[in-house]
Each structure stands twice: as structure tokens, then as C-alpha cells.
Design an enzyme around this catalytic site. Structure first.
Site, PDB file in Angstrom:
ATOM      1  N   GLU A  69      40.431  33.154  34.200  1.00 55.64           N
ATOM      2  CA  GLU A  69      41.278  33.777  33.118  1.00 55.64           C
ATOM      3  C   GLU A  69      42.238  32.760  32.549  1.00 55.64           C
ATOM      4  O   GLU A  69      42.170  32.482  31.294  1.00 55.64           O
ATOM      5  CB  GLU A  69      41.518  35.270  33.063  1.00 55.64           C
ATOM      6  CG  GLU A  69      40.647  36.288  33.357  1.00 55.64           C
ATOM      7  CD  GLU A  69      40.039  36.218  34.716  1.00 55.64           C
ATOM      8  OE1 GLU A  69      40.362  35.619  35.462  1.00 55.64           O
ATOM      9  OE2 GLU A  69      38.934  37.321  34.983  1.00 55.64           O
ATOM     10  N   HIS A 105      41.892  49.138  37.002  1.00 53.33           N
ATOM     11  CA  HIS A 105      40.701  49.053  36.096  1.00 53.33           C
ATOM     12  C   HIS A 105      40.775  50.106  35.194  1.00 53.33           C
ATOM     13  O   HIS A 105      39.916  50.641  34.423  1.00 53.33           O
ATOM     14  CB  HIS A 105      39.512  49.012  36.647  1.00 53.33           C
ATOM     15  CG  HIS A 105      39.126  48.081  37.508  1.00 53.33           C
ATOM     16  ND1 HIS A 105      39.364  47.711  38.723  1.00 53.33           N
ATOM     17  CD2 HIS A 105      37.978  46.993  37.195  1.00 53.33           C
ATOM     18  CE1 HIS A 105      38.966  46.666  39.438  1.00 53.33           C
ATOM     19  NE2 HIS A 105      38.064  46.182  38.649  1.00 53.33           N
TER      20      HIS A 105
HETATM   21  C1  LIG Z   1      40.716  38.790  37.974  1.00 54.51           C
HETATM   22  C2  LIG Z   1      39.398  39.377  37.670  1.00 54.51           C
HETATM   23  N1  LIG Z   1      38.507  39.030  36.995  1.00 54.51           N
HETATM   24  C3  LIG Z   1      37.397  39.690  36.645  1.00 54.51           C
HETATM   25  C4  LIG Z   1      37.010  40.752  37.279  1.00 54.51           C
HETATM   26  C5  LIG Z   1      36.119  41.547  37.194  1.00 54.51           C
HETATM   27  N2  LIG Z   1      34.913  41.338  38.344  1.00 54.51           N
HETATM   28  C6  LIG Z   1      34.670  42.110  39.343  1.00 54.51           C
HETATM   29  S1  LIG Z   1      33.756  41.486  40.300  1.00 54.51           S
HETATM   30  C7  LIG Z   1      33.409  40.129  39.666  1.00 54.51           C
HETATM   31  C8  LIG Z   1      32.443  39.362  39.917  1.00 54.51           C
HETATM   32  C9  LIG Z   1      32.895  38.534  41.449  1.00 54.51           C
HETATM   33  O1  LIG Z   1      32.064  37.750  41.726  1.00 54.51           O
HETATM   34  P1  LIG Z   1      32.264  37.203  43.243  1.00 54.51           P
HETATM   35  O2  LIG Z   1      33.531  36.652  43.343  1.00 54.51           O
HETATM   36  O3  LIG Z   1      31.024  36.273  43.573  1.00 54.51           O
HETATM   37  O4  LIG Z   1      32.053  38.463  44.163  1.00 54.51           O
HETATM   38  P2  LIG Z   1      30.753  39.368  44.360  1.00 54.51           P
HETATM   39  O5  LIG Z   1      30.848  40.525  43.190  1.00 54.51           O
HETATM   40  O6  LIG Z   1      29.457  38.739  44.146  1.00 54.51           O
HETATM   41  O7  LIG Z   1      30.792  40.275  45.509  1.00 54.51           O
HETATM   42  C10 LIG Z   1      33.896  40.128  38.209  1.00 54.51           C
HETATM   43  C11 LIG Z   1      34.053  38.972  37.480  1.00 54.51           C
HETATM   44  C12 LIG Z   1      38.140  41.175  38.289  1.00 54.51           C
HETATM   45  N3  LIG Z   1      37.985  42.276  39.015  1.00 54.51           N
HETATM   46  N4  LIG Z   1      39.320  40.524  38.529  1.00 54.51           N
END
Ligand SMILES: Cc1ncc(C[n+]2csc(CCOP(=O)(O)OP(=O)(O)O)c2C)c(N)n1
Ligand SMILES: Cc1ncc(C[n+]2csc(CCOP(=O)(O)OP(=O)(O)O)c2C)c(N)n1
Ligand SMILES: [Mg+2]
Ligand SMILES: [Mg+2]
Lengths: 341, 328, 341, 328
Positions: free
Chosen positions: C63, C132
């Protein structure tokens, strides 16, 4: 009394940390330039010499990293005191502060403690421009889970620091650069007061009536308290008796003391070096007006920083800052006006 | 470093427990959510991120850990929590939002805290990195044993907190390990669209620390690589960065239509489901008999059902208790 | 009227973006999961198909990186519309927002423009817990240099988005998840209203009187407006006539409309899903009380989120949230009480 | 890639201009600040970060840039601003807080914006990284020429924004270059105490991009390495990470007692002052005669004195104008 020991806020803060570090091996200090340099604002001076650079540790310029590390250490039984050099930098690490440090106690249902202090410098007045001069009191106080304090003098500085270190919840400790006792910041001399040598606590969440008065209540914190006191002195000569409330703590907020004072004086002025809207000044006014049993003799007033980024040029910055003259002028106005009941 | 028979049994049974837990939760989550799917409804409201497919990472790492070691997990924490030994009854109750939950219903599935086994998780990407570093620092300063593991997703390795925490752990030579679960997706965004390197282990070079990549979602290999890193950390030699290839068998969260997946990807993943694969190998190499493995499965099932019962039978929190436990 | 086209807020937002993108090649959209997925909350659906993934680009989970990149692009002549998926995530990137995006116009003395929109989802009510579900209106509105809007219905959603994209200053566009028209979030049907097909602007900084009344003014924004309208309906049956003010914009704040309404009704209730202290509710109360020419018939009241992190369990969360019943109860109280003058 | 004679002349003269500018500012900064040093006083209040010693980095890079290229600089921006061609009169007036300043006195020395030459800077560590990436993205999307350079200090490479921006630039293959001025110190903290690697060029591996380290604060080598990276960026081949060894001859800011420096360090640095060194080499290899170099120095001096005069003679801003220019 004349021979009583006076300290600057910077030294009072360092003394509180040193005393707690002697008592409790889990207390440690971490931040940028806080070890060998003793803190850009002098508040950790001498600590590295006494306690070594393991317990007084310089960090990389990684505020998210080391503040969230402090949370992990606090949850693991340590009592970190961490410095965010200027409060203006909170944007690079606010997730670690408001969303992690401030919430883990709650998320755990009270099963973990987060005993840490985040100390940070606030305030302008010396032309350090828009990314080094803010107060941001409201930005921290608005969000739940962290206590927020800011001393106006060295006695409170020591007592609040001691209380903050001993607290099992996170405390934001905001110190105003103009009160630090660092000559290069053009310090306010009245902040240097007698400080007892022994450790003591100033209760977090209790405001102080710094000056009693009957005509108008001036509520403020940190530097604003000195503006209020100076204005009160001028007003006294004019026959206006101002009561000055030093909030000392924004969270918890001592609404009772504020309300009791305005109940007595019937008039309210809030002095706030933080931005005008959606912050401390509005909250204090609302606190009084929503009480329901306070009859105001005049509309409440606020002397706050206008809603503009902080300009560099001296004349522009001084135009925006609260000062004793603005406070006195507002007091004269509210004492002249009386609301038609 | 090969897992002992006992460890393999623990690993298998823990993977199965996690899987049964999730498939059970998956069903219960849908209660009250049809005909209209509304997250707010049913016995388990809110977002639900399932970890099935990713169990090998959790058990391969946690097999080396005791309760005194620290784990910080993510928004997808169930497999890691179970492998770390989080109290399953109270964890389940928390996911049901009950008074007996780990935090009395305040946290929910993304905020599971069990201080008894030093487990925590968070809903913000990469937020657990710093706390793991800090816990490791705490142990080092206090001269107490313990390593800290931060589990993150491959998408999280592009977040600033990852960089700051790894540098800090390396500069201070702390007993901290970052384990990246590379499930190829961050919600709908493929790793290649988000990450400038194919494998995150190469980022270890940016911190002067060892980096390892484990392919194939293989519990044995994960066990081995994690074991070396943890031994290294316990010996005082500092942090390690590990990325593990794994598979997300479900959507990002429940309700995800997964339209972004290339056609056929899911089928391929199911064919590589690590649990039947592990079972097959354990049977084939004679470590356990089919009956023994069935028995483990039965224990896992009973454990999960007991936890669900505990959660279902528990009382709701008092609404006004929402106002408590803000401060310690 | 029955046959008029109704849209959800999500679709109204996407339509405004699409229309501006057709008109102006410098407009582009960027964020997590906004291209192929069409945004977790549906507000960019269809854009990638029409405009391609160069102009509608998914980002890494970085971000700070992509929001500050948007600032750089905006200063270089582009008009980025950027999504921060949940406002709760502002902590990882607030420096890019409040200290960079919001200040570069000022720091340049007005010589650069920063025409960008930062859209972000707010609000709880569906048990998404403490990281959230927040609104954080006050956190953004407190800091100078960014306009802050939040629509309560699809008409405003389209018009405010169009105005925001055309603005040469940064605009924070906050959309409440419970109003998006996404069924899986339990959407408020009253937010889906008629939306004209042609592009139009809703002026940023103008509040709307959503319902006229004479006994009490209920001021709110986004979801709170619907609570207020529902309460007003109930109150009407009881003989209490409530006026509902939809702020629509927190910065600039339309203090005139708020004051004019309270001048008429003499009673004020603020409904705010953001945290209670140091936020929107205090500011609105202060705005009215400091005006000096408004005589209140009862003390102002606020229905805000208590100062606690947002709990997960349904019963706990619902206990904390504003709702029509709480608003109606407060209205009954203020209409019963009359301040002794 | 060797600089032409003309370029070398520009480089030398620009370095000298920057140096004279800073030594002049240094003196003026102290006006009104004695006997008591109080930052708030004098014609130039606030913090003052001098860049003398670091001039080679600015000129070695900016020699390849035109006004259309973008530079984002730091809290220590003078040498970069001068090398990028920022209007020196208005920049000086800004530092004096005058109405004729680049932003009419609103910004000050850490917030110099000259859109005519696409120059900006900021007081927050690593804050310029993202804007440089975004400007590069803007050019790529619009198919317009231009590269974006983000200058940062070596301490800034441990900030999350650095990591996020580099990854983004690499994933999107943007014409962006990060130039790290390694002056060995972040205020009082030595590079080794803050950074887990000896040289930040190795961090390029974390983004799959080229990384270069330039030793010796050498204008020729900086010119060469920057030139390659910039050509690469202009060719559409994506970002580069460059770290340059340089020296901070002054304190972190004015008023810094520099007690943290090892004994003798400063003397060693002055002996390596890059300006006399460059002059020596230019004379020795016959590029310029002493008289030619003296003439450049005279021009530099005149330019600076004119700027100072402009600033001194300009009017103060109207205090109430502080309330304007918040929005565009
Ligand atoms: C700082 C932040 N940005 C965006 C999100 C929204 N978000 C939740 S899970 C996710 C994807 C995460 O991907 P990854 O780190 O590969 O973990 P996975 O979900 O694949 O286990 C996102 C973008 C968040 N929770 N926190
Ligand atoms: C986010 C942030 N943290 C801390 C600071 C305070 N600070 C200003 S300059 C500086 C040192 C920077 O070191 P480096 O990046 O090496 O640049 P240099 O000063 O050596 O040119 C620090 C810590 C800041 N401005 N911003
Ligand atoms: Mg993933
Ligand atoms: Mg440096």
C-alpha cells in the site's frame, strides 16, 4: 524552595527511565539515535552509559519494524520504552501502533499484556516545517486501546513516565519539543520545575488545575498550558480570573475535572496546537456541552492550529500557532459576551 | 534430518486434525447462509480463510517447536494454530464467538491468541513479522530459550514490514525465522503479477542470511529445512528465510468464486493433496499400517467433534462485555 | 419513476470511473484485486474488461508503494483512482496519505496538483472483527490537505466519484461496506436509488437535508444516515419530527447547513459509526455550540461507536454499533428534556 | 561511458556551485544564532542538512538527465536540486522563507518543489521512493520519455517504503532508478549498526534487477554507472539499484556535535574532499587549465551570491497566506 532541584523535561524523562531500569531488568529503551547520541531531544541522555547498548539500543530507520518488535517483546514479558523521533513520522508505522500495539490486549480478551511506552516528540514553533512540527494529539487519542499523555512540566514528565513504564497497557507519551529544556529549540523555562529525586507516579487520566480562577476555564495540554498561564496572568491584571486546566492525559480523559471547572466558571476556551477540526478542541467542547447540567455564559471558543499543513516561514507559522495573545483575546471576548438565556 | 516415527505420526495426525477441522468449519460456516450467502449470518459469521492444502508447512515447522517457542500467524491461521498446540476447544469457541473462546469472542478467527503456547495471529498482511522479531529479541536479552517463527503468505513478502523486520532480525542476529507459505495467490493476484522474483528465498541475500526454497509441499522436506533453520537459530546464529511451495485448495475466503484461477488449476491441486500423499508414503514405506493411520484419523475426528461440541454448547458472551478488556 | 434505473453504490462508483476513463485518458485505477476480480466490494467490476489491465491494474500488497506511486503519477499529470481495500489498513501506508498526498500541493505553494482519489471501504456489522470493520472517518478528516467524502446512496456515490476524479486535489472516498449493494455483506436496500446515466457531479462540501423536520436534527454520514432515516420514521409516528442531515463530505465540512438545521430544530443528535472520542461526533457538537447564536432546547447527544476495538462476536458488535433504536431513544430523550434557560 | 569535456565542466562547476552555496548558507544560518544557538532564530530558521562532500553523486547522476526527467530527493536536497537545475534564486528564497520562494515560504529547505524541472523532495525517510515509481509509471503509461531517480540515504534502505517501491518498479519494469548515497551514517547510527548487509547493491537481487556499488565518491565512476542504468531505463529494460560511497563532511544537521564519529574520521574525510580531487584530476589530465577551473569557480560564486541577494532582497510572505494553497 529556592534550592530545590529543578530539572528539564528531558532530564526528568531520562531519570524516570533510569530509575525503572534499575528496579526492573525487563525495562529497556529502543529507538533511533537514543543510545550514543542520547536522543535527538535529550531524553535518553546518559542511559546507554549506565545500562549499555543492549538495553539502550539504537535501531535502523525502520519504525514499523522496531515498534512492532516492541509489541512482541512486551507480550513476551519485557517492558520496552520506544521512541518515535518525531510524531510526524507516525504514518510510516501507524499499523504497528494503532492496529497492533493498541489492540492485542483486547484481541486476546485481556490474556496478554502489552506493557510498553511509545514516546514521541511533538510541536512546532521553530520553523521545522510541515513534516516535523505537528502535534497530532487527536490522531492518537481518537483510536482505542492506547493511553495518551503529554506533560507540561518536568514534575509531571517524570511521574507520567514512571506511571507509563509501570502500566501493563500501551502508553503514548508525547513530549513537546518547545518544553524539553533543549536550548536549541528555544525552550519554555516554566517547564523546568522541581522534581523529587525518588521515583513517583503521576496518575494517568487525572487532569490538574494548574491555576484556579472563576471567570473562564482554559483547557489545554503541554505547550498550550503555558500559553494559558501567560494569558491568565495578563487577564488577571485586567480583572478577569482564568482557571487553567492541564489535561495531562487525553486517554483516559478526565471529563469530570473539565466539567467541574466550567460548571464553576461558565465559560470555556480550549487551546490546542493540534489541527482545529475533528480533534481535541472539538472533543473538549462537546464534553462540556453534552453534559446537560452546565449553563454556559458564552459560547465556547477554541484556539487551535488551523486546518492547513504547517508552513515553514516564521511569519506564517507564528500566524497559525496558538499563543498567549490569542488566548487572552478570546478570554476577553467570552467574558464580555453573555449568552442570552 | 529425518522425522522420527513418532514425529511423523504427530505430523500426520495434526494435518488430518487440521483438515477435518476445516472441512467441518466449512460446513458449519454455511449454516444460516443459504439460500442467500450473507457473511453476517450463521453460527460463524465474518470472513473465513481456510488453510486446507497448506497443512504440511504448519506441521513441518511446528514439529520442531515447544510451547515456549513463539509463532505469529496470519489471517489464515488454523493449521498453524493447531500445529502449535493452541487449545482447540477454546479456539473453536472463539471462532463461534462464544464466551469460552480464547478471548471471549472479541477476536474471532483472525485474532487467535493463546499465550500458553505463545501463539498469536493478525488480520493485517505481514503484521506478525515485527512481533516475532520482538519476541526473539526478548528471549535473547533475557537469555531465555525459544525461537520465534513468523508465518506469512507469499503476497506478504512485498509489504514493507517484511523488509524492516528481516533486516532487524539479521542486524541483531535474533532467533527468528520467517516461513513464507507460497500458495501462488494473494486473493486473486498471482505471485508473478505481484512479486519481482520467482522465489522469495533469494531475498535472504538482502539481509545476509540463509534462504531456502522448499518445492512440492512435502512434509519431509519442510521438516528438514525448518529443522536446520531452527537449530541454527537456537545456536545463536541468527535468522533464516524459508519459502515453501504449497497449495490453497479452497478459495481465498469462503464465498470466493475463484474465477481468476486458470482452468483446471484446482483439479491439479486436488490431485496433489498433501494428506493422501503423506498417507500413501507412510503406508508404502512401512512407517504406519493402514489401521494405525485410520486410528489417527479417528482420534483427529473425535478431537475436532469434541471441540465443535464445546463451542456449540458454550454460552454467548454478554454483549456489554464488549466494553471490557481494552486495557490490561 | 418506477421504471427509473436504480443502481447499487458499487455499480454507481464503477460507472463514474468508466465514464471519466472514457473522457480522460489520464484516469486510471489501481489497487489490490481490482482488475480481474473487479474489487472485493464490486466497485471496479467491468473496468478491466473495458479498459485493459494497463489502466486497471492489480498491485502487490504494498500500500505504501502504490499509494505513493499514485501521488507521483498524479503530480506527473495522471489522475489515479487508487483503492485501499479496507480503511483499517491505513496504518501501513498513512505516511503516503497524510504526509505526502495531502501535503504536496501546499509544500509546492500550489505549483503542483495532486489529482487523485483514494477510495476505501469502511464499516462493520458483519462480524469481520477489529481489523476489518472500522470507519475511521475522524482519522482522515482531522488531517489537513485531503477532502473526505462518503456517500449514503448510489446517486451521491456516482456524483461524488465524478467530482472527486475531476478534482485537482486529493479526495478520500469512503464507501461503507453495508451500503455497497453486495448481498454477501447484508446490504441496506435504501442505498440503491435512481442514478442518471449521464455523468454528473455532486459538489464536494455540500451536505444534504435528506429529510425535513422541526423537532430535532440528526446529523450523520453514510450508514448512519439510514439509521437516522429509520429512526425518523418511527419517531414520526410518535409525533416527533426529525430532520436528517447527510453530511456527505467531512472535508470540507458544511457547517452552515448543520447550524441552520439546529437553529431551526433546537436539538442535535449526531450518529457516527466511528469511535466516540476526538472524532466526528465531537466536531459536529462543537460546531453547533461554538456558533454562539444557536439556542439549544436540550443538550446535544451522540450515538457513536464506543472507544473500544471492534469485537468479533455478533452480540458484542451489535451492542456497540449505532442503530435506529438507539437514535430514536436519544431523540425521544432530547425532545422530552428542555434546558432550563 | 566517459563524460565529455563539456559534461566534465558542467559537473565540476555544479559541484562547486553546490559547495559554495552550502558554505554560504552555513554562515548565514548562524546569523542570529549566537551566542545562543536556537534553531528558531536568524534569517534561516529550522533544521539545516548540508550535503557537502556528497556532490559527486548528484552531478554524476544528473549529468544524464534533462528537465523532463524526474528526481525525488531527501531531507538533504541541495546538491541534487542544484544538479537537477532547480531555479537557484527561488530555491534560496524558499530556504529564507520568502514570498518569492519556490512555494512562497510554505515548504522550506526540506520541501523544495520545482515542477519546471520535475524536482521534489521530502523530510520523511524514503518517502520519495514511491513518487519516483509513480512518475515512471506515468511516463510508461503515457508513452512519454523520462526516467525517474529516487535519491535516498543508506539509512533509508531499511525503511519499508524502499522495499515496496523497488518491488513495484521491478514488477512493472519501470524507468526508475534508486540511487543510495552511502555516507556511512544515519544521524548518529553507523551503517553497520543498522544495515544487515555491507553494501546495499546486493539488495537488487531481491527484485531481480541489476545492482551496482560505486566506491570512492568518484564522479567519473558515478557518471558511468548511472549512465548505464539510465540508458537501460530509457530503453525500457526496467529499474536499477545503485549505491554510491560518499562522505558527509558536515554534521547530520547544523548544531550536530558529531560526538559519535570515531576520532580522526573527519580529518580523513576532508583529505578525500571530492572537489579538490576532481580539480586535481581535471588539471592533471589536461581537460581544463587552472585558469579555466578558476573561471568556473568564479561563475559558481557569482551565481550563488546572486541567489543569496535575491533571497535577502525578497519580501516576507504575508502571514495569512499560510491559509492558502492547501488545495489545488
Ligand atoms: C495490509 C493489508 N493489505 C491488504 C489486506 C487484504 N488481504 C487479506 S489476505 C490478502 C492476500 C494475502 O496473500 P498472501 O500473503 O499470499 O496470503 P494467503 O492469503 O495466500 O494465505 C490480502 C490482500 C490485508 N489484510 N492487509
Ligand atoms: C521515517 C523517518 N524516520 C526518521 C526520520 C529522522 N531522520 C531524518 S534524517 C535521518 C537519517 C537518515 O539517514 P540516511 O538515510 O543515511 O540519510 P543521510 O542523513 O545520511 O543523508 C533520520 C533518522 C525521518 N525523517 N523519517
Ligand atoms: Mg498467498
Ligand atoms: Mg546516511
Amino acid at each position: 524552595m529556592e534550592n530545590e532541584r529543578k530539572l528539564t523535561i528531558a532530564r526528568a524523562m531520562a531519570e524516570a527511565m533510569a530509575q525503572e531500569m534499575r528496579l526492573d531488568p525487563t525495562v529497556f529503551v529502543m529507538g533511533e539515535d537514543i543510545a550514543q547520541l542520547g536522543g535527538v531531544f535529550g531524553n535518553t541522555r546518559g542511559l546507554a552509559d549506565e545500562f549499555g547498548t543492549d538495553r539502550v539500543r539504537d535501531t535502523p530507520i525502520s519504525e514499523t519494524g522496531f515498534i512492532s518488535a516492541a509489541v512482541g517483546a512486551a507480550m513476551d514479558g519485557m517492558r520496552p520504552v520506544v521512541e518515535l523521533m518525531f510524531v510526524d513520522f507516525f504514518g510510516v508505522c501507524f499499523d504497528a501502533i494503532y492496529n497492533l500495539m493498541a489492540k492485542n490486549i483486547y484481541f486476546s480478551g485481556g490474556n496478554v499484556r502489552v506493557p510498553m511506552v511509545l514516546m514521541t516528540s511533538t510541536g512546532g514553533g521553530y520553523s521545522d516545517a510541515g513534516q516535523h512540527s505537528q502535534c497530532l494529539y487527536g490522531s492518537f487519542a481518537h483510536l482505542p486501546g492506547m493511553k495518551v499523555v503529554s506533560p507540561s512540566n518536568a514534575y509531571d514528565a517524570k511521574g507520567l513516565m514512571t506511571a507509563a513504564i509501570r502500566d501493563n497497557s500501551p502508553v503514548i507519551y508525547m513530549f513537546h519539543k518547545g518544553l524539553q529544556g533543549m536550548g536549541w529549540l528555544g525552550t519554555e523555562a516554566a517547564a523546568n520545575v522541581h522534581v523529587p529525586e525518588d521515583a513517583y507516579e503521576v496518575e494517568i487520566g487525572k487532569a490538574a488545575i494548574t491555576r484556579e480562577g472563576t471567570d473562564v476555564t482554559i483547557v489545554s495540554i503541554a505547550m498550550g498550558v503555558h500559553h494559558a498561564l501567560k494569558a491568565a496572568k495578563v487577564l488577571e491584571a485586567e480583572g478577569i480570573s482564568a482557571e487553567v486546566v492541564d489535561l495531562r492525559s487525553l486517554v483516559p480523559l478526565d471529563r469530570d475535572t473539565v466539567r467541574a471547572s466550567v460548571r464553576k466558571t461558565g465559560r470555556l476556551i480550549v487551546v490546542d496546537e493540534d489541527y482545529h477540526s475533528y480533534g481535541v478542541s472539538g472533543e473538549i467542547i462537546a464534553t462540556v456541552c453534552e453534559a446537560g447540567d452546565i449553563t454556559l455564559k458564552a459560547a465556547p471558543r477554541r484556539i487551535a492550529y488551523p486546518d492547513v499543513p504547517i508552513p515553514y516561514a516564521r511569519g506564517m507559522e507564528q500566524f497559525c500557532l496558538p499563543n498567549p495573545e490569542k488566548v487572552a483575546a478570546a478570554a476577553r471576548e467570552v467574558c464580555r459576551t453573555t449568552v442570552s438565556a | 534430518m529425518n522425522p522420527s516415527k513418532q514425529t511423523l505420526g504427530w505430523m500426520y495426525q495434526t494435518m488430518v486434525t487440521s483438515r477435518i477441522f476445516e472441512t467441518t468449519i466449512e460446513k458449519i460456516y454455511m449454516e444460516g447462509k443459504s439460500p442467500v450467502f450473507n457473511m453476517a449470518n450463521g453460527p460463524i459469521p465474518g470472513e473465513m480463510h481456510l488453510s486446507n492444502g497448506q497443512e504440511p508447512v504448519a506441521v513441518g515447522v511446528c514439529a520442531h517447536l515447544g510451547p515456549e517457542d513463539i509463532v505469529t500467524a496470519t489471517h489464515r491461521p488454523h493449521h498453524q494454530a493447531i500445529a502449535k498446540g493452541v487449545d482447540l476447544d477454546r479456539m473453536t469457541a472463539e471462532i463461534f464467538g462464544k464466551a469460552t473462546g480464547l478471548s471471549g469472542g472479541r477476536g474471532g478467527h483472525m485474532h487467535l491468541f493463546d499465550p500458553a503456547v505463545n501463539f498469536a495471529c493478525a488480520g493485517i498482511i505481514a503484521q506478525g513479522m515485527g512481533p516475532a522479531v520482538g519476541a526473539a529479541l526478548s528471549r535473547k536479552m533475557q537469555n531465555k530459550p525459544g525461537v520465534a517463527i513468523a508465518f506469512i503468505g507469499e503476497g506478504a513478502a512485498n509489504q514493507g514490514a517484511f523488509h524492516e523486520a528481516m533486516n532487524l532480525a539479521a542486524v541483531w542476529k535474533l532467533p527468528m525465522i520467517c516461513v513464507i507459505e507460497d500458495n501462488a495467490w494473494g486473493i486473486s493476484v498471482a505471485k508473478a503479477a505481484a512479486t519481482s522474483v520467482t522465489r522469495n528465498d533469494v531475498r535472504a541475500a538482502a539481509y545476509g542470511i540463509p534462504g531456502h526454497y522448499v518445492a512440492g509441499n512435502d512434509p519431509w522436506k519442510i521438516y528438514e529445512v525448518a529443522g536446520q533453520a531452527i537449530a541454527r537459530a537456537r545456536a545463536g546464529d541468527g535468522p533464516t528465510l524459508i519459502e515453501v511451495e504449497t497449495y490453497r485448495l479452497a478459495g481465498h475466503f469462503m464465498g470466493d468464486a475463484e474465477g481468476y484461477r486458470p482452468k483446471g488449476e484446482k483439479d491439479g491441486l486436488f490431485a496433489k493433496d498433501p494428506i493422501p500423499a503423506m498417507r500413501k508414503r507412510l503406508e508404502a514405506d512401512g512407517t504406519f499400517t493402514a489401521a494405525e493411520l485410520d486410528a489417527m484419523q479417528a482420534i483427529a475426528d473425535a478431537t475436532v467433534q469434541a471441540a465443535i461440541r464445546f463451542a456449540r454448547d458454550s454460552a454467548e458472551p454478554r454483549p456489554e462485555d464488549a466494553l471490557t478488556a481494552v486495557f490490561a
